[in-house]
Write a protein that holds these residues in place. Structure first.
Motif, PDB file in Angstrom:
ATOM      1  N   ASP A 139       0.625  -1.088   0.042  1.00  0.00           N
ATOM      2  CA  ASP A 139       0.051   0.100  -0.029  1.00  0.00           C
ATOM      3  C   ASP A 139       0.898   1.231  -0.086  1.00  0.00           C
ATOM      4  O   ASP A 139       0.557   2.208  -0.632  1.00  0.00           O
ATOM      5  CB  ASP A 139      -0.993   0.123   1.139  1.00  0.00           C
ATOM      6  CG  ASP A 139      -1.783  -1.148   1.405  1.00  0.00           C
ATOM      7  OD1 ASP A 139      -3.095  -1.098   1.079  1.00  0.00           O
ATOM      8  OD2 ASP A 139      -1.241  -2.324   1.868  1.00  0.00           O
ATOM      9  N   LYS A 198       4.121   1.889  -0.783  1.00  0.00           N
ATOM     10  CA  LYS A 198       5.233   2.124  -1.936  1.00  0.00           C
ATOM     11  C   LYS A 198       4.598   2.073  -3.260  1.00  0.00           C
ATOM     12  O   LYS A 198       5.321   2.363  -4.297  1.00  0.00           O
ATOM     13  CB  LYS A 198       6.304   1.226  -1.695  1.00  0.00           C
ATOM     14  CG  LYS A 198       5.825  -0.228  -2.265  1.00  0.00           C
ATOM     15  CD  LYS A 198       6.743  -1.532  -2.496  1.00  0.00           C
ATOM     16  CE  LYS A 198       6.527  -2.749  -2.800  1.00  0.00           C
ATOM     17  NZ  LYS A 198       5.958  -2.860  -4.006  1.00  0.00           N
ATOM     18  N   SER A 199       3.155   1.987  -3.237  1.00  0.00           N
ATOM     19  CA  SER A 199       2.670   1.917  -4.719  1.00  0.00           C
ATOM     20  C   SER A 199       2.244   3.185  -5.294  1.00  0.00           C
ATOM     21  O   SER A 199       1.629   3.316  -6.558  1.00  0.00           O
ATOM     22  CB  SER A 199       1.205   1.155  -4.523  1.00  0.00           C
ATOM     23  OG  SER A 199       0.420   1.935  -3.664  1.00  0.00           O
ATOM     24  N   HIS A 200       2.624   4.525  -4.568  1.00  0.00           N
ATOM     25  CA  HIS A 200       2.456   6.096  -5.002  1.00  0.00           C
ATOM     26  C   HIS A 200       0.913   6.055  -5.260  1.00  0.00           C
ATOM     27  O   HIS A 200       0.437   6.861  -6.219  1.00  0.00           O
ATOM     28  CB  HIS A 200       3.109   5.961  -6.339  1.00  0.00           C
ATOM     29  CG  HIS A 200       4.608   6.084  -5.951  1.00  0.00           C
ATOM     30  ND1 HIS A 200       5.563   5.771  -7.088  1.00  0.00           N
ATOM     31  CD2 HIS A 200       5.500   6.054  -4.891  1.00  0.00           C
ATOM     32  CE1 HIS A 200       6.866   5.841  -6.624  1.00  0.00           C
ATOM     33  NE2 HIS A 200       6.653   5.986  -5.234  1.00  0.00           N
ATOM     34  N   SER A 201      -0.091   5.539  -4.534  1.00  0.00           N
ATOM     35  CA  SER A 201      -1.448   5.638  -4.685  1.00  0.00           C
ATOM     36  C   SER A 201      -2.015   6.790  -3.930  1.00  0.00           C
ATOM     37  O   SER A 201      -2.979   7.060  -3.677  1.00  0.00           O
ATOM     38  CB  SER A 201      -2.188   4.409  -4.403  1.00  0.00           C
ATOM     39  OG  SER A 201      -1.893   4.066  -2.698  1.00  0.00           O
ATOM     40  N   GLY A 202      -1.003   7.404  -3.083  1.00  0.00           N
ATOM     41  CA  GLY A 202      -1.239   8.597  -2.073  1.00  0.00           C
ATOM     42  C   GLY A 202      -2.089   8.065  -0.858  1.00  0.00           C
ATOM     43  O   GLY A 202      -2.532   8.842  -0.453  1.00  0.00           O
ATOM     44  N   SER A 204      -2.643   7.473   2.661  1.00  0.00           N
ATOM     45  CA  SER A 204      -2.220   8.352   4.157  1.00  0.00           C
ATOM     46  C   SER A 204      -1.984   7.282   5.233  1.00  0.00           C
ATOM     47  O   SER A 204      -2.464   6.426   5.409  1.00  0.00           O
ATOM     48  CB  SER A 204      -3.038   9.340   4.417  1.00  0.00           C
ATOM     49  OG  SER A 204      -4.343   8.673   4.869  1.00  0.00           O
ATOM     50  N   GLU A 259      10.745   2.088  -5.922  1.00  0.00           N
ATOM     51  CA  GLU A 259       9.583   2.974  -5.460  1.00  0.00           C
ATOM     52  C   GLU A 259       9.814   3.660  -4.314  1.00  0.00           C
ATOM     53  O   GLU A 259       9.005   4.388  -4.025  1.00  0.00           O
ATOM     54  CB  GLU A 259       8.287   2.063  -5.227  1.00  0.00           C
ATOM     55  CG  GLU A 259       7.786   1.314  -6.724  1.00  0.00           C
ATOM     56  CD  GLU A 259       6.794   0.233  -6.333  1.00  0.00           C
ATOM     57  OE1 GLU A 259       5.711   0.285  -6.777  1.00  0.00           O
ATOM     58  OE2 GLU A 259       7.078  -0.783  -5.809  1.00  0.00           O
ATOM     59  N   ASP A 262      10.683   6.567  -2.089  1.00  0.00           N
ATOM     60  CA  ASP A 262      10.733   8.040  -2.177  1.00  0.00           C
ATOM     61  C   ASP A 262      10.267   8.520  -0.875  1.00  0.00           C
ATOM     62  O   ASP A 262       9.840   7.943   0.334  1.00  0.00           O
ATOM     63  CB  ASP A 262       9.692   8.616  -2.950  1.00  0.00           C
ATOM     64  CG  ASP A 262       8.462   8.449  -2.731  1.00  0.00           C
ATOM     65  OD1 ASP A 262       7.773   8.133  -1.539  1.00  0.00           O
ATOM     66  OD2 ASP A 262       7.534   8.274  -3.829  1.00  0.00           O
ATOM     67  N   GLU A 287       7.996  10.747   0.676  1.00  0.00           N
ATOM     68  CA  GLU A 287       6.804  10.679   1.014  1.00  0.00           C
ATOM     69  C   GLU A 287       6.256   9.312   1.573  1.00  0.00           C
ATOM     70  O   GLU A 287       5.635   9.292   2.522  1.00  0.00           O
ATOM     71  CB  GLU A 287       5.854  10.984  -0.154  1.00  0.00           C
ATOM     72  CG  GLU A 287       5.935  12.348  -0.789  1.00  0.00           C
ATOM     73  CD  GLU A 287       7.280  12.670  -1.409  1.00  0.00           C
ATOM     74  OE1 GLU A 287       7.756  14.020  -1.441  1.00  0.00           O
ATOM     75  OE2 GLU A 287       7.946  11.794  -1.861  1.00  0.00           O
ATOM     76  N   SER A 288       6.830   8.150   0.810  1.00  0.00           N
ATOM     77  CA  SER A 288       6.453   6.882   1.139  1.00  0.00           C
ATOM     78  C   SER A 288       7.128   6.509   2.490  1.00  0.00           C
ATOM     79  O   SER A 288       6.369   5.708   3.425  1.00  0.00           O
ATOM     80  CB  SER A 288       6.724   5.902   0.152  1.00  0.00           C
ATOM     81  OG  SER A 288       6.116   6.063  -1.265  1.00  0.00           O
ATOM     82  N   GLU A 289       8.154   6.856   2.585  1.00  0.00           N
ATOM     83  CA  GLU A 289       8.995   6.604   3.919  1.00  0.00           C
ATOM     84  C   GLU A 289       8.205   7.260   4.928  1.00  0.00           C
ATOM     85  O   GLU A 289       8.181   6.833   6.232  1.00  0.00           O
ATOM     86  CB  GLU A 289      10.514   7.128   3.725  1.00  0.00           C
ATOM     87  CG  GLU A 289      11.077   7.162   4.999  1.00  0.00           C
ATOM     88  CD  GLU A 289      11.391   5.512   5.646  1.00  0.00           C
ATOM     89  OE1 GLU A 289      11.801   5.453   6.818  1.00  0.00           O
ATOM     90  OE2 GLU A 289      11.175   4.859   4.939  1.00  0.00           O
TER      91      GLU A 289
END
Length: 380
Positions: free
Chosen positions: A263, A265-269, A271, A306, A308, A310-312
């Protein structure tokens, strides 16, 4: 003559899952084909039952010959060990689309930490088959009905998947229970060595078998590669398969929740709040049926394509919830165990399977060693 005292009805047998693998949609289901599925038991016991699933089929599947035996090597069985299974007293069973069935109990004892071989012939099928794609274990298939044979000669086709078989249970005393690992490819065992049972739930199973203070002896691995908590995709989401794959398992007392990286790392946004809401639903539904929930922190993945910032940040927020919320019955800090002390966003190279996301065999063992066995049992 005095009347005989009334007899108490026999208590139903207490079944505990000893092996499991999440069912998913597979390719076209051929007819007149035999499968020889090799699985590793966790708990030993009597009254072995196998569970056959047609969960993702759109046509009935008829199994007209099902056997269980002990593996000697490869597709060869220990002579005299291959015995027929029945279903409601009959030797064959037809499973409707979306349905599943348990066999009748098989007499005799199944040994803990042993290779059980379930062989069956699919007389009729069609449409998509049901199975588990990434088994990390070699099994076998062949044309025609060879399920009763103990030799390896007919079993010419090798497969790295399990078909139709998705659980095995045994009878145990009522103090014995099972833990079910709900996860993704890391739980499924990717980057561990094939045919060696070195997934982290395998290592955990070996610890539990030798632990004198724990009543948890059964372990079911319900990981699916690529699986997510919130969305269907690579397999039905954790939320949507929780009942079928986890809470319905015989004798389950503990859910081990280790999922979320796909969920994140998929860059789906996605939260932190959405992830926490998903975890809370799993916790609430598990608690509602009296099941404990242990959560594991999400592993670092810097170096994976994947990754970045934001994911971290989401990963860190999710791990803070797992560590500090107090809503779980126990916590296993997998992140802390496997991360590098020099860059805590990365796996320690010693544990890295090579892609900076999946642990190697040493990493899998370290994950199992990070589990406090006492945390698997709670008062519910």
């Amino acid at each position: 003559m005095a009347a005989a005292p009334p007899t108490s009805p026999a208590k139903p047998a207490h079944q505990v899952v000893t092996w499991g693998a999440s069912a998913d949609r597979q390719g076209e289901a051929p007819r007149d084909r035999s499968y020889r599925m090799v699985v590793r038991t966790s708990a030993g016991g009597t009254g072995t039952r196998v569970h056959l699933s047609n969960a993702f089929g759109d046509q009935p599947v008829t199994f007209d010959s099902v056997y269980a035996g002990k593996r000697r090597e490869g597709a060869q069985l220990v002579p005299g060990s291959n015995r027929p299974l029945t279903f409601g007293g009959g030797g064959s069973v037809t499973v409707a689309p979306g349905d599943s069935v348990f066999s009748d109990p098989l007499s005799g004892r199944l040994t803990a930490q042993s290779d059980l071989v379930v062989s069956f012939h699919v007389l009729s099928a069609g449409g998509p088959s049901t199975g588990h794609g990434m088994a990390m274990q070699t099994s076998y298939a062949t044309a025609g009905n060879h399920s009763a044979e103990e030799g390896a000669e007919s079993w010419t086709d090798r497969t790295g998947s399990w078909y139709y078989l998705d659980a095995v249970s045994v009878e145990k005393d009522r103090r014995t229970s099972a833990v079910v690992a709900l996860g993704d490819s890391i739980t499924d065992g990717w980057q561990s060595s094939s045919d060696t049972n070195r997934r982290w739930p395998d290592y955990l199973s070996r610890r539990l078998q030798s632990a004198t203070g724990s009543g948890i002896k059964g372990v079911a691995n319900e990981g699916i590669s690529g699986n997510k908590v919130l969305e269907d995709g690579a397999g039905v989401s954790a939320l949507n398969r929780l009942d079928r794959d986890v809470l319905s398992q015989p004798g389950v007392s503990t859910v081990f929740l280790f999922e979320g990286i796909n969920d994140i790392k998929s860059h789906s946004g996605v939260s932190v709040e959405e992830m926490v809401a998903g975890y809370r639903e799993i916790i609430a539904r598990s608690h509602a049926v009296g099941t404990c929930v242990v959560g594991a922190t999400v592993l670092p993945f810097k170096g994976w394509s994947e990754f970045d910032p934001e994911s971290e940040a989401v990963r860190q927020g999710v791990n803070a919830f797992i560590r500090t919320s107090g809503e779980l019955d126990g916590v296993a800090d997998f992140d802390k165990m496997l991360r590098s002390p020099y860059d805590q966003e990365r796996l320690l190279p010693f544990f890295d399977g090579g892609d900076h996301l999946h642990p190697n065999d040493k990493g899998m063992q370290a994950l199992a060693d990070a589990v406090d066995l006492r945390s698997l049992e709670c008062d519910r």
